[in-house]
Design a protein around this motif. Structure first.
Motif, mmCIF file in Angstrom:
data_model
loop_
_atom_site.group_PDB
_atom_site.id
_atom_site.type_symbol
_atom_site.label_atom_id
_atom_site.label_comp_id
_atom_site.label_asym_id
_atom_site.label_seq_id
_atom_site.Cartn_x
_atom_site.Cartn_y
_atom_site.Cartn_z
ATOM 1 N N SER A 5 0.810 -1.219 0.000
ATOM 2 C CA SER A 5 0.000 0.000 0.000
ATOM 3 C C SER A 5 0.846 1.272 0.000
ATOM 4 N N ASN A 6 2.072 1.164 0.561
ATOM 5 C CA ASN A 6 2.914 2.359 0.570
ATOM 6 C C ASN A 6 3.283 2.739 -0.859
ATOM 7 N N PRO A 7 2.994 3.974 -1.267
ATOM 8 C CA PRO A 7 3.205 4.350 -2.678
ATOM 9 C C PRO A 7 4.671 4.252 -3.107
ATOM 10 N N ASP A 8 5.626 4.608 -2.221
ATOM 11 C CA ASP A 8 7.052 4.518 -2.598
ATOM 12 C C ASP A 8 7.459 3.075 -2.871
ATOM 13 N N LEU A 9 6.998 2.213 -1.950
ATOM 14 C CA LEU A 9 7.365 0.788 -2.091
ATOM 15 C C LEU A 9 6.671 0.166 -3.300
ATOM 16 N N ALA A 10 5.413 0.553 -3.513
ATOM 17 C CA ALA A 10 4.685 0.032 -4.673
ATOM 18 C C ALA A 10 5.407 0.431 -5.959
ATOM 19 N N LEU A 11 5.900 1.666 -5.996
ATOM 20 C CA LEU A 11 6.627 2.143 -7.170
ATOM 21 C C LEU A 11 7.925 1.358 -7.358
ATOM 22 N N LEU A 50 13.295 3.876 6.960
ATOM 23 C CA LEU A 50 12.531 3.388 8.116
ATOM 24 C C LEU A 50 12.661 4.273 9.371
ATOM 25 N N PRO A 51 13.877 4.614 9.812
ATOM 26 C CA PRO A 51 13.979 5.405 11.048
ATOM 27 C C PRO A 51 13.389 6.816 10.918
ATOM 28 N N THR A 52 13.252 7.308 9.657
ATOM 29 C CA THR A 52 12.749 8.668 9.475
ATOM 30 C C THR A 52 11.235 8.733 9.574
ATOM 31 N N LEU A 53 10.588 7.584 9.592
ATOM 32 C CA LEU A 53 9.119 7.575 9.606
ATOM 33 C C LEU A 53 8.574 7.710 11.010
ATOM 34 N N PRO A 54 7.334 8.218 11.118
ATOM 35 C CA PRO A 54 6.701 8.282 12.450
ATOM 36 C C PRO A 54 6.576 6.854 12.994
ATOM 37 N N PRO A 55 6.850 6.666 14.296
ATOM 38 C CA PRO A 55 6.871 5.325 14.894
ATOM 39 C C PRO A 55 5.669 4.473 14.535
ATOM 40 N N THR A 56 4.499 5.025 14.397
ATOM 41 C CA THR A 56 3.309 4.215 14.116
ATOM 42 C C THR A 56 3.339 3.571 12.737
ATOM 43 N N GLU A 57 4.053 4.240 11.808
ATOM 44 C CA GLU A 57 4.088 3.694 10.441
ATOM 45 C C GLU A 57 5.210 2.677 10.220
ATOM 46 N N ARG A 58 6.201 2.656 11.145
ATOM 47 C CA ARG A 58 7.422 1.875 10.905
ATOM 48 C C ARG A 58 7.163 0.375 10.691
ATOM 49 N N LYS A 59 6.305 -0.157 11.547
ATOM 50 C CA LYS A 59 6.082 -1.603 11.465
ATOM 51 C C LYS A 59 5.508 -2.020 10.109
ATOM 52 N N GLY A 60 4.450 -1.298 9.709
ATOM 53 C CA GLY A 60 3.803 -1.616 8.437
ATOM 54 C C GLY A 60 4.757 -1.427 7.282
ATOM 55 N N TYR A 61 5.541 -0.360 7.317
ATOM 56 C CA TYR A 61 6.491 -0.076 6.237
ATOM 57 C C TYR A 61 7.546 -1.174 6.162
ATOM 58 N N GLY A 62 8.069 -1.506 7.340
ATOM 59 C CA GLY A 62 9.100 -2.549 7.398
ATOM 60 C C GLY A 62 8.600 -3.857 6.794
ATOM 61 N N GLN A 63 7.395 -4.255 7.155
ATOM 62 C CA GLN A 63 6.835 -5.514 6.630
ATOM 63 C C GLN A 63 6.681 -5.453 5.120
ATOM 64 N N GLU A 64 6.169 -4.300 4.644
ATOM 65 C CA GLU A 64 5.961 -4.168 3.193
ATOM 66 C C GLU A 64 7.294 -4.161 2.449
ATOM 67 N N ALA A 65 8.268 -3.463 3.042
ATOM 68 C CA ALA A 65 9.586 -3.399 2.403
ATOM 69 C C ALA A 65 10.165 -4.813 2.274
ATOM 70 N N ASN A 66 9.989 -5.607 3.321
ATOM 71 C CA ASN A 66 10.483 -6.992 3.276
ATOM 72 C C ASN A 66 9.791 -7.802 2.200
ATOM 73 N N ARG A 67 8.472 -7.562 2.050
ATOM 74 C CA ARG A 67 7.743 -8.295 1.004
ATOM 75 C C ARG A 67 8.253 -7.921 -0.379
ATOM 76 N N VAL A 68 8.522 -6.627 -0.570
ATOM 77 C CA VAL A 68 9.032 -6.172 -1.871
ATOM 78 C C VAL A 68 10.391 -6.833 -2.136
#
Ligand code: PHE
Length: 345
Positions: A5-11, A50-68
C-alpha cells in the motif's frame, strides 16, 4: 502475497519488476541485481527510510519493504535461471550434437577356445546318448593306477609322468581314466554311457605339443553285448561329426593296461592343407585318441561281472583336436592367457 500500500514501495516493486523484464541477457541481470540489491542499491535505500518515519508507520512499512525485497529477489532468481537455460539451448543449437548416435559398446568377451571345444564334444556325444560325468582332479594312486590294472612298479606306469603331493599316495591325475572307476562304482550294476571330461596333469618337459596341464575327455559304455564294433561305430561317427563326413578313420592296435584289446585312432588329414605334412609327420594320418575294450580286471574293480557285461573306453585330448581344427601350432597358447590368442575364437 498481500498488496503493497505504501506508494514509494509500490513504485519500487513496479519499476524493479519492469526493469527486470527488460534485461536481455545475464550481464544485464547482474547489473539489475547491483542496482536493486547492491550496498548502495534501491532496496537498501528503501530500508534506510525506516527510522525517518513516524513510529506508528514503521512496522507496516518494514513488513511491506520486506515483502518487496522477497518478491524482487524471487523474480531475479527465476529470471537468472531462465537466462542460463536459454544460453544452454543457444549453445546446443550453435554446435549441434547428435545424442541419438549410439555409443561405443563395451567389448564382449567370448568363451575360451578350450571351453568351446569341450562343449562341441559334449554335444556330439549327447546326441549319441552319453551323459557328462565329472570326477576329481586330485586322485589316489589306487584309482589313477592300481584299479586300472597297474600295480605298483608296473612298467606301464612309465607312460604317465606324475605329480605327487606331499601326502603319500595322493597325486594329480595323469589322465581321466580313473574316472572310469568312479562312474562304474556309482552306476553298477546298471549300464553306462558317459563322457568324463576334465583337467589332467603330467610332470613333463613343456614343448609345443605337450603341457604339464591339459584336458582330456574320457568316454565309457558298459552293458550286455557291447562289442568292438560299437566302439568303432561310435568313434567313427564322432570323428565325422567333428571333422567332416569325408574323413577316413583308421584303427591301429596299441597297448594300454586297462583295455584289451587296445587301439589308437587316426583320421586322414586333407593333403591340400598346407599344414598336412607337419601335422601328420608326413604319414597323412593323425592320431586323435587311445581306446579299447575295458579290461576284465578293470570291470571287476568297478563292481561289474565281466562274464555278464562288456564295455569300451576311449580317451582323447581336446587341446590337440583344437590345434588340428584351427592350425594352432603351440599347445602353450591355451593356458597362456594372451588375449591376442583368446579373442580369435
Ligand atoms: N588314458 C589313456 C591316456 O591318457 C587314454 C585311454 C583312455 C586309452 C581310455 C584307452 C582307453 O593315454
Amino acid at each position: 502475497m498481500e498488496p503493497v500500500s505504501n506508494p514509494d514501495l509500490a513504485l519500487l516493486l513496479a519499476t524493479g519488476t519492469g526493469d527486470l523484464s527488460a534485461c536481455a541477457d545475464e550481464a544485464a541481470l547482474r547489473v539489475w541485481n547491483t542496482r536493486y540489491f547492491g550496498e548502495k542499491g534501491e532496496m537498501v535505500a528503501a530500508m534506510k527510510k525506516l527510522p525517518t518515519l513516524p513510529p506508528t508507520e514503521r512496522k507496516g512499512y518494514g513488513q511491506e519493504a520486506n515483502r518487496v525485497k522477497l518478491q524482487l529477489g524471487e523474480a531475479y532468481g527465476k529470471a537468472l535461471e531462465a537466462e542460463s537455460e536459454k544460453a544452454l539451448l543457444a549453445s546446443v543449437n550453435a554446435t549441434p550434437l547428435d545424442i541419438t548416435l549410439p555409443g561405443r559398446p563395451p567389448r564382449r568377451g567370448n568363451l575360451h577356445p578350450a571351453t568351446k571345444m569341450m562343449r562341441e564334444i559334449y554335444g556330439i556325444f549327447a546326441d549319441m546318448g552319453f551323459q557328462v560325468f565329472r570326477t576329481r582332479e586330485v586322485e589316489d594312486d589306487e584309482t589313477n593306477f592300481e584299479l586300472l590294472n597297474m600295480p605298483p612298479h608296473h612298467p606301464a606306469r612309465d607312460m604317465w609322468d606324475t605329480f605327487h603331493t606331499t601326502t603319500p599316495g595322493v597325486l594329480l591325475r595323469t589322465h581321466t581314466s580313473p574316472g572310469q572307476i568312479h562312474v562304474m562304482k556309482q552306476f553298477c550294476p546298471g549300464p553306462i554311457r558317459a563322457v568324463l571330461p576334465g583337467m589332467c596333469y603330467r610332470f613333463e618337459a613343456i614343448s609345443t605339443r605337450s603341457e604339464i596341464q591339459f584336458q582330456q575327455v574320457e568316454g565309457l559304455a558298459i552293458g550286455e553285448g557291447v562289442t568292438m564294433a560299437d566302439l568303432k561305430g561310435t568313434i567313427g561317427a564322432f570323428a565325422r561329426r567333428l571333422f567332416g563326413q569325408e574323413r577316413q578313420v583308421r584303427f591301429r592296435s596299441s597297448y594300454f593296461p586297462f583295455t584289451e584289446p587296445s587301439i589308437e585312432v587316426d583320421i586322414d588329414w586333407p593333403k591340400e592343407d598346407p599344414n598336412a605334412d607337419r601335422l601328420t609327420k608326413g604319414t597323412g594320418w593323425l592320431e586323435i585318441m587311445g581306446a579299447g575294450m575295458i579290461h576284465p580286471t578293470v570291470l571287476r574293480n568297478g563292481g561289474y561281472d565281466p562274464e555278464k557285461v562288456s564295455g569300451f573306453a576311449f580317451g582323447m585330448g581336446p587341446q590337440r583336436i583344437a590345434m588340428l581344427r584351427h592350425a594352432i601350432d603351440n599347445i602353450r597358447l591355451f593356458w597362456g592367457n594372451d588375449l591376442r590368442f583368446l579373442s580369435r575364437f
